[in-house]
Write an enzyme that holds these catalytic residues in place. Structure first.
Site, PDB file in Angstrom:
ATOM      1  N   HIS A 155      36.156  27.093  32.763  1.00  0.00           N
ATOM      2  CA  HIS A 155      36.517  28.246  31.323  1.00  0.00           C
ATOM      3  C   HIS A 155      35.922  29.357  31.648  1.00  0.00           C
ATOM      4  O   HIS A 155      36.364  30.428  31.770  1.00  0.00           O
ATOM      5  CB  HIS A 155      36.205  27.253  30.102  1.00  0.00           C
ATOM      6  N   GLU A 156      34.589  29.384  32.071  1.00  0.00           N
ATOM      7  CA  GLU A 156      33.715  30.185  32.264  1.00  0.00           C
ATOM      8  C   GLU A 156      34.114  30.921  33.647  1.00  0.00           C
ATOM      9  O   GLU A 156      34.149  32.204  33.779  1.00  0.00           O
ATOM     10  CB  GLU A 156      32.291  29.893  32.468  1.00  0.00           C
ATOM     11  N   HIS A 198      36.773  33.588  32.819  1.00  0.00           N
ATOM     12  CA  HIS A 198      36.208  34.731  32.401  1.00  0.00           C
ATOM     13  C   HIS A 198      35.699  35.773  33.676  1.00  0.00           C
ATOM     14  O   HIS A 198      36.166  36.592  33.852  1.00  0.00           O
ATOM     15  CB  HIS A 198      35.289  34.627  31.451  1.00  0.00           C
ATOM     16  N   HIS A 235      38.510  37.006  35.735  1.00  0.00           N
ATOM     17  CA  HIS A 235      39.125  38.090  35.058  1.00  0.00           C
ATOM     18  C   HIS A 235      38.326  39.251  35.284  1.00  0.00           C
ATOM     19  O   HIS A 235      38.903  40.342  35.592  1.00  0.00           O
ATOM     20  CB  HIS A 235      39.138  37.647  33.589  1.00  0.00           C
TER      21      HIS A 235
HETATM   22 ZN   LIG Z   1      35.168  31.888  26.602  1.00  0.00          ZN
END
Ligand SMILES: [Zn+2]
Length: 667
Positions: free
Chosen positions: A462-463, A466, A469
Site C-alpha cells: 500500500h505505502e 503511494h 505514485h
Molecule cells: Zn494510503
C-alpha cells in the site's frame, strides 16, 4: 535559484541536522518565497505570461513547500527531542507564513486572476497548464479571496489557530502513545510466544512492559489468553491522547464550522468535499449507505459464526455483545481452530529482506523500473534504508527512505511522506522526486529477522503504491506532482497494489521461509485467500463508522459530542459489539485533522476504482509490462494534472464500475 536535485547527496543535504539550522533554513525559505511572490505581483499586467505568473507561482510555492516538508519530516521521525521540538515550532511559523504569503494573499490573487482573465487566451497553453489555471483560481476563491478585507483578516486568524490546534492534536497522539505503558507479570502473558516475551522491556521491579505500538498491540490482542491483560492494553490504546485531545477536537469543529460559513458554505463538510470527486456530502452519504446496506448483513453472519464457537473462558456481555478487547482474540482463535490458520506461521515466510526483494522484483517487471539500495546512511537513524528508483532508460525517477520499525516518538501509523516533487522539465528530462515510507513493522529479535505478517506485507505494498505514485508522477507543474491528486482519489494506486498480495502466484513468488527459504505451501496460500473475505463485513462496517464519524463531525453546527456520535454509529452499524463508555478512540483519530478532515470516506471511495482497475489489469497479467506501462503512463505519470475521472476513463476505455469492488468483498 534553489539548488537542483540530482543525487542522493543533494536530497540528504535538505535535512537539517541541528536545531539552530532549522531556524535559519526556514528564514531563508520565507525570504525567498516573499521575494518571488513580490516579483510576480510587481509585473505590469500587460506583460503577464504563463511563465512569469502561473509557473512562477507554482515554482515559488513548491520551493517553499519542499523546505517545509523536510522540516516537517523531522517531527515524524527524528529521535532527537531538540530537533523535533524546533521543527514543530518552525512548521507552525511556516504554515502561518504560507497563509499570509500564498493562500490568503489578495494582491497575488489579483495578479493571477488578471492573467487568467485578460491574458491567458493569448497564449497556446497545453491541457495541464489550462487545468492549473482553473484549479488555482478555484482554490483562491475557496480560500475566501473574493470576500471583503475584514472577513479575510478573520479567515486568516482562523486558519492560523486551526493549524496550531491540528498540530497539537497530532503531537499529542505520538507523545502520549510513547508514554502509555502497562506492566504485567509472566503468567499474565499466557498465550504469547517465548520469543515475543523475551524481547519485551522490563520494569525495575522485573515486570514485563507492554506499549501501545501497533506490533505489540496487535500481538497481545490476538494471542494473549489473559483477559485482564488484553483489556488493560485495549483501554490504553483507545484512550491515547485522551483527555487533552477532546477539547482540541471540540475547538477544531467549532472553528471549521465558522470558517466554512464565513466562506458561504452550509457546513465544513460541504466546503471540504466541494473540490473532491464526490462533490457533496449528500453523495458521500448515499455512497456509504449503499455499502453499509450490503456489509451489515454479512457482518451479522460473521458474528453468528464466532458466537457459536467461543474460545474457553470468553463470555459475551449480558446483552449478548462482544467486549471489544475480546474481538481479535476470538477471531484469531476461530481461524486457528477451523482453518489451522496462524498469522505467526505465515509471518515466518515473509522475512523483511526477502519480502522487500520480492516487492522490488514485482514492481520492476510490471512498471519497468529498477530499484537499488544505496550504501548511504539516512541522517536521522541507522535503521533507515535508502533506495534509488530508475527508469528503464537509466534516468533516476527518485529516492526513497524506508523507515520501517517503531521507535519512541516516531509517527505511529504507516504513511508515505513526499519530500521533493518529481518534475517533467521543458526539455523532456526529469527532476527526481524523494519521499519517506514510514511503517511500524515488528523489529528483528535476538534470534529472528523482522517477520512480517500478511497484513504488514499488504501495508507495505500500500505505502509503496503511494511512493511510486510520488516518484513516477513527474508533471510539469509541481503542484500536480505525484500524489497531489484529489484526496478521494489518492488511495487508489495504493489500494490497487495491495491486491497483488492477494494473488496466489504473487504471494508464492514473494514468500520464502526465514530459515529454509521454502515458499509458502499451496494449502496455506489457498486458506489465506479463502479467508480474505472471512471478516470483510466487519472490516467494512468499521471503515464506514470512521467515515461517517469524520463526516458527521463536520456537518453544520459548532458543537458536537463526538464520543456520543461515534458510540451511536457503533451501536447502529456494529450492534454485536459492546460500546464501552471508556472508549475515546476519536482522540487518536488523526485523520480528523489536516488532510482528511471530513474525507475519511476517500478510502472506500477510491477502493471502488482500485478494484475496477485491478480487475482489468489482472485479465492482462499482474506482471505484464505492457499493461503495467500503460497504467504507469496513463495514471501514475499524470499525478494530479488531469481530473481523476478522466484518467480512469482513458485507462479503462469506459466509465468506472463498482462490480469488482462488491465482488471482491464477497457481498
Ligand atoms: Zn494510503
Amino acid at each position: 535559484m534553489s539548488p537542483t536535485v540530482k543525487t542522493i547527496e543533494d536530497v540528504i543535504r535538505f535535512f537539517p541536522v541541528q536545531a539552530e539550522e532549522i531556524d535559519s533554513r526556514a528564514a531563508d525559505a520565507m525570504k525567498r518565497a516573499r521575494e518571488r511572490v513580490q516579483e510576480i505581483i510587481a509585473i505590469p499586467d500587460e506583460q503577464r505570461t504563463f511563465d512569469n505568473t502561473a509557473k512562477a507561482l507554482d515554482r515559488a510555492a513548491s520551493a517553499f513547500y519542499r523546505e517545509n516538508s523536510f522540516i516537517q519530516s523531522l517531527t515524524f521521525v527524528s529521535p532527537l527531542e531538540q530537533l523535533r521540538f524546533a521543527a514543530q515550532k518552525t512548521v507552525l511559523t511556516l504554515s502561518e507564513f504560507y497563509v499570509d504569503t500564498f493562500s490568503q494573499n489578495k494582491a497575488l490573487y489579483k495578479a493571477f486572476k488578471n492573467y487568467v482573465e485578460q491574458r491567458s487566451f493569448l497564449e497556446r497553453l497545453n491541457p495541464e497548464e489550462h487545468y492549473y489555471l482553473e484549479e488555482t483560481l478555484k482554490h483562491f476563491k475557496q480560500a475566501g479571496l473574493s470576500l471583503p478585507d475584514a472577513d479575510q483578516e478573520e479567515l486568516k486568524l482562523m486558519r492560523k489557530e486551526l493549524a496550531k490546534l491540528e498540530q497539537d492534536f497530532e503531537l499529542e497522539i505520538s507523545n502520549d502513545s510513547t508514554k502509555r505503558l502497562i506492566t504485567v507479570t509472566r503468567p499474565e502473558l499466557e498465550g504469547l510466544t517465548e520469543d515475543f516475551i523475551n524481547d519485551l522491556g522490563r520494569s525495575t521491579d522485573g515486570r514485563f512492559v507492554l506499549g501501545v505500538d501497533y506490533p505489540t498491540y496487535k500481538r497481545v490482542l490476538d494471542d494473549c489468553a489473559v483477559e485482564s491483560t488484553r483489556r488493560a492494553l485495549w483501554e490504553n490504546f483507545v484512550n491515547r491522547a485522551y483527555p487533552p485531545n477532546e477539547s482540541r477536537l471540540d475547538a477544531v469543529i467549532a472553528l471549521r464550522d465558522r470558517l466554512a460559513r464565513k466562506l458561504g458554505y452550509k457546513s465544513y463538510a460541504d466546503y471540504d468535499i466541494d473540490d473532491q470527486m464526490a462533490e457533496t456530502p449528500e453523495r458521500v452519504e448515499q455512497f456509504l449507505n449503499e455499502i453499509s446496506g450490503r456489509a451489515m448483513p454479512k457482518a451479522a453472519k460473521e458474528f453468528e459464526r464466532y458466537k457459536a464457537d467461543l474460545p474457553a473462558g470468553i463470555t459475551l456481555t449480558p446483552e449478548g455483545t462482544v467486549k471489544p478487547w475480546d474481538w481479535h482474540f476470538i477471531k484469531a482463535y476461530y481461524k486457528k481452530k477451523h482453518f489451522d490458520f496462524d498469522d505467526r506461521v505465515i509471518a515466518q515466510y515473509f522475512p523483511l529482506d526477502k519480502t522487500l526483494e520480492g516487492l522490488f522484483s514485482i514492481y520492476q517487471q510490471f512498471l519497468d523500473i529498477k530499484f537499488k539500495q544505496l550504501p548511504v546512511r539516512a541522517p536521522w537513524h541507522e535503521d533507515v534504508r535508502v533506495i534509488q528508483v530508475t527508469k528503464a532508460d537509466g534516468t533516476v525517477a527518485g529516492y526513497l527512505f524506508l523507515d520501517l520499525f517503531p521507535r519512541p516518538h516516531k509517527y505511529t501509523h504507516a504513511c508515505f511522506m513526499p519530500l521533493i516533487p518529481a518534475l517533467k522539465n521543458a526539455d523532456g528530462s526529469v527532476t527526481p522526486g524523494a519521499g519517506i515510507v514510514i511503517a511500524n513493522f515488528p523489529k528483528p529479535t535476538h534470534d529472528q529477522p523482522s517477520l512480517l505478517m500478511h497484513d504488514d506485507v499488504v501495508t507495505f505494498f500500500h505505502e509503496f503504491g503511494h511512493a511510486l505514485h510520488g516518484l513516477l508522477g513527474a508533471t510539469e507543474m509541481a503542484g500536480f506532482s505525484g500524489t497531489s491528486v484529489k484526496r478521494d482519489f489518492v488511495e487508489m494506486p495504493s489500494q490497487m497494489l495491495e491486491e497483488w498480495m492477494w494473488d496466489k502466484e504473487m504471494i508464492k513468488r514473494l514468500s520464502g521461509h526465514y530459515q529454509t527459504g521454502e515458499k509458502l505451501p499451496d494449502n496455506l496460500i489457498d486458506t489465506m485467500i479463502m479467508l480474505k473475505n472471512f471478516d470483510s463485513g466487519d472490516l467494512i462496517v468499521r471503515q464506514i463508522i470512521l467515515a461517517k464519524t469524520s463526516l458527521d463531525c463536520f456537518k453544520a453546527g459548532e458543537h458536537k459530542d463526538v464520543t456520543a456520535l461515534m458510540h451511536a454509529l457503533q451501536e447502529k452499524l456494529r450492534p454485536y459489539m459492546a460500546t464501552m463508555p471508556e472508549d475515546h478512540f476519536e482522540c487518536s483519530f488523526g485523520h480528523l485533522m489536516e488532510g482528511y478532515g471530513s474525507k475519511y470516506y476517500g478510502y472506500l471511495w477510491s477502493r471502488v476504482y482500485a478494484l475496477d482497475l485491478f480487475d482489468t489489469i489482472k485479465r492482462e497479467g499482474l506482471l505484464n509490462p505492457v499493461i503495467g506501462r500503460k497504467y504507469r503512463d496513463i495514471v501514475l505519470a499524470q499525478g494530479g494534472s488531469r481530473p481523476p475521472q478522466e484518467l480512469l476513463r482513458t485507462f479503462l476505455g469506459r466509465e468506472p464500475r463498482s462490480d469488482a469492488f462488491f465482488k471482491d468483498l464477497g457481498f
